[in-house]
Design a protein around this motif. Structure first.
Motif, PDB file in Angstrom:
ATOM      1  N   UNK A   1      38.672  43.023  40.709  1.00 46.14           N
ATOM      2  CA  UNK A   1      38.477  42.959  39.430  1.00 46.14           C
ATOM      3  C   UNK A   1      37.715  41.728  38.962  1.00 46.14           C
ATOM      4  N   UNK A   2      37.017  41.590  37.632  1.00 43.36           N
ATOM      5  CA  UNK A   2      36.124  40.533  37.377  1.00 43.36           C
ATOM      6  C   UNK A   2      36.093  40.440  35.889  1.00 43.36           C
ATOM      7  N   UNK A   3      35.943  39.000  35.527  1.00 40.67           N
ATOM      8  CA  UNK A   3      35.757  38.749  34.197  1.00 40.67           C
ATOM      9  C   UNK A   3      34.367  37.801  33.870  1.00 40.67           C
ATOM     10  N   UNK A   4      33.724  38.122  32.908  1.00 34.55           N
ATOM     11  CA  UNK A   4      32.282  37.491  32.655  1.00 34.55           C
ATOM     12  C   UNK A   4      32.218  36.981  31.447  1.00 34.55           C
ATOM     13  N   UNK A   5      32.003  35.831  31.217  1.00 42.40           N
ATOM     14  CA  UNK A   5      32.127  35.165  29.982  1.00 42.40           C
ATOM     15  C   UNK A   5      30.807  34.502  29.581  1.00 42.40           C
ATOM     16  N   UNK A   6      30.291  34.339  28.643  1.00 38.95           N
ATOM     17  CA  UNK A   6      28.820  33.704  28.311  1.00 38.95           C
ATOM     18  C   UNK A   6      29.067  32.636  27.191  1.00 38.95           C
TER      19      UNK A   6
ATOM     20  N   UNK B   1      31.978  39.052  20.996  1.00 38.26           N
ATOM     21  CA  UNK B   1      32.078  39.802  22.387  1.00 38.26           C
ATOM     22  C   UNK B   1      31.413  39.450  23.372  1.00 38.26           C
ATOM     23  N   UNK B   2      31.856  37.924  23.666  1.00 44.61           N
ATOM     24  CA  UNK B   2      31.102  37.285  24.847  1.00 44.61           C
ATOM     25  C   UNK B   2      31.606  37.339  26.470  1.00 44.61           C
ATOM     26  N   UNK B   3      32.794  38.003  26.220  1.00 47.58           N
ATOM     27  CA  UNK B   3      33.494  38.153  27.382  1.00 47.58           C
ATOM     28  C   UNK B   3      33.638  39.402  27.714  1.00 47.58           C
ATOM     29  N   UNK B   4      33.489  40.016  28.953  1.00 49.25           N
ATOM     30  CA  UNK B   4      33.438  41.318  29.239  1.00 49.25           C
ATOM     31  C   UNK B   4      34.083  41.475  30.772  1.00 49.25           C
ATOM     32  N   UNK B   5      34.976  42.463  30.895  1.00 52.81           N
ATOM     33  CA  UNK B   5      35.787  42.842  32.071  1.00 52.81           C
ATOM     34  C   UNK B   5      35.087  43.999  33.053  1.00 52.81           C
ATOM     35  N   UNK B   6      35.228  43.871  34.332  1.00 54.17           N
ATOM     36  CA  UNK B   6      34.805  44.963  34.968  1.00 54.17           C
ATOM     37  C   UNK B   6      35.082  44.506  36.600  1.00 54.17           C
ATOM     38  N   UNK B   7      34.347  45.020  37.356  1.00 56.78           N
ATOM     39  CA  UNK B   7      34.749  44.974  38.683  1.00 56.78           C
ATOM     40  C   UNK B   7      33.599  44.369  39.570  1.00 56.78           C
ATOM     41  N   UNK B   8      34.171  43.811  41.050  1.00 57.67           N
ATOM     42  CA  UNK B   8      33.138  43.459  41.854  1.00 57.67           C
ATOM     43  C   UNK B   8      33.372  43.820  42.984  1.00 57.67           C
ATOM     44  N   UNK B   9      32.124  44.207  43.751  1.00 59.88           N
ATOM     45  CA  UNK B   9      31.991  44.612  44.935  1.00 59.88           C
ATOM     46  C   UNK B   9      31.067  43.742  45.788  1.00 59.88           C
ATOM     47  N   UNK B  10      31.250  43.962  47.284  1.00 57.06           N
ATOM     48  CA  UNK B  10      30.200  42.492  47.905  1.00 57.06           C
ATOM     49  C   UNK B  10      30.738  42.819  49.487  1.00 57.06           C
ATOM     50  N   UNK B  11      30.080  41.910  50.250  1.00 60.07           N
ATOM     51  CA  UNK B  11      30.272  41.501  51.420  1.00 60.07           C
ATOM     52  C   UNK B  11      30.104  40.198  51.821  1.00 60.07           C
ATOM     53  N   UNK B  12      31.033  39.879  52.550  1.00 60.49           N
ATOM     54  CA  UNK B  12      30.950  38.425  52.990  1.00 60.49           C
ATOM     55  C   UNK B  12      31.165  38.279  54.748  1.00 60.49           C
ATOM     56  N   UNK B  13      30.661  36.954  55.066  1.00 56.95           N
ATOM     57  CA  UNK B  13      30.538  36.689  56.825  1.00 56.95           C
ATOM     58  C   UNK B  13      31.209  35.183  56.510  1.00 56.95           C
TER      59      UNK B  13
END
Length: 207
Positions: A129-134, A144-156
């Motif tokens: 889960x993620x939060x994005x603020x401007x 409404x400068x803060x949004x909530x969503x998801x995060x996906x990705x790859x790491x090494x």
């Protein structure tokens, strides 16, 4: 093309549940490692804000931040991430005048190892889960400068000596941006590409 956030979140949750069970069953009995990873990289937004009208959106910029990672037994880990990007806004749309703005992101993620246990390097999938603020001058009069969503990705993670490591990560923040109650929601996927130094805070040994 817009993708409903509810659908994105449901897919991510389903994948996490399907993958976590088999991976947890293979976990070795060992103490967990705790790592701190300062990093730098690039923040790359890929969509504009339909709610604000015109071709208005954040610009690609540098990004800095840090990760705190708890590596469990076997192939599972948990991580919290914080990042800051001084990503300005173009005003007017397509013009040459930049308006000061910043983006702050944070996420709490499950790390799922993709390589067999015992490998020197670690390749892993991120789901969370993620939060994005401007902030900044560009958003002084915007709600409404803060949004909530998801995060996906790859790491090494590549070993650097017996304990330290190099972390290379690619993340995609998925969310809907909507600044006014009666405004139009627009789907966003903001990319983050980073490189950092993994510093051990505690070391785990096999029992």
């Amino acid at each position: 093309m817009r993708i409903p956030f509810l659908t994105t979140r449901s897919v991510a949750l389903t994948l996490a549940l399907l993958l976590a069970g088999p991976l947890a069953a293979t976990a070795a009995a060992q103490r967990a490692d705790l790592e701190f990873t300062p990093f730098a990289g690039a923040y790359v937004p890929t969509a504009n804000f339909e709610d604000l009208g015109g071709d208005i959106g954040n610009e690609t910029s540098a990004a800095i931040g840090a990760r705190l990672t708890f590596w469990g037994g076997g192939r599972i880990g948990f991580e919290g991430t914080f990042a800051f990007a001084p990503s300005d806004i173009d005003n007017p749309p397509g013009g040459t005048l930049d308006v000061d703005a910043q983006v702050i992101t944070g996420n709490a993620s499950l790390l799922l190892g993709l390589l067999p246990a015992g490998q020197t390097s670690a390749l892993f999938l991120r789901l969370g889960g993620a939060v994005i603020a401007r902030g900044g001058d560009a958003f002084d009069n915007v709600d409404g400068k803060t949004d909530f969503g998801g995060v996906v990705g790859l790491g090494l993670r590549i070993p650097l000596g017996p304990r330290f490591g190099i972390r290379i990560d690619a993340e995609d923040y998925l969310y809907n941006a909507k600044f006014d109650d009666d405004g139009e929601s627009s789907f966003q996927n903001d990319l983050m590409f980073t490189v950092g130094l993994a510093i051990p805070l505690s070391a785990g040994d096999d029992e």
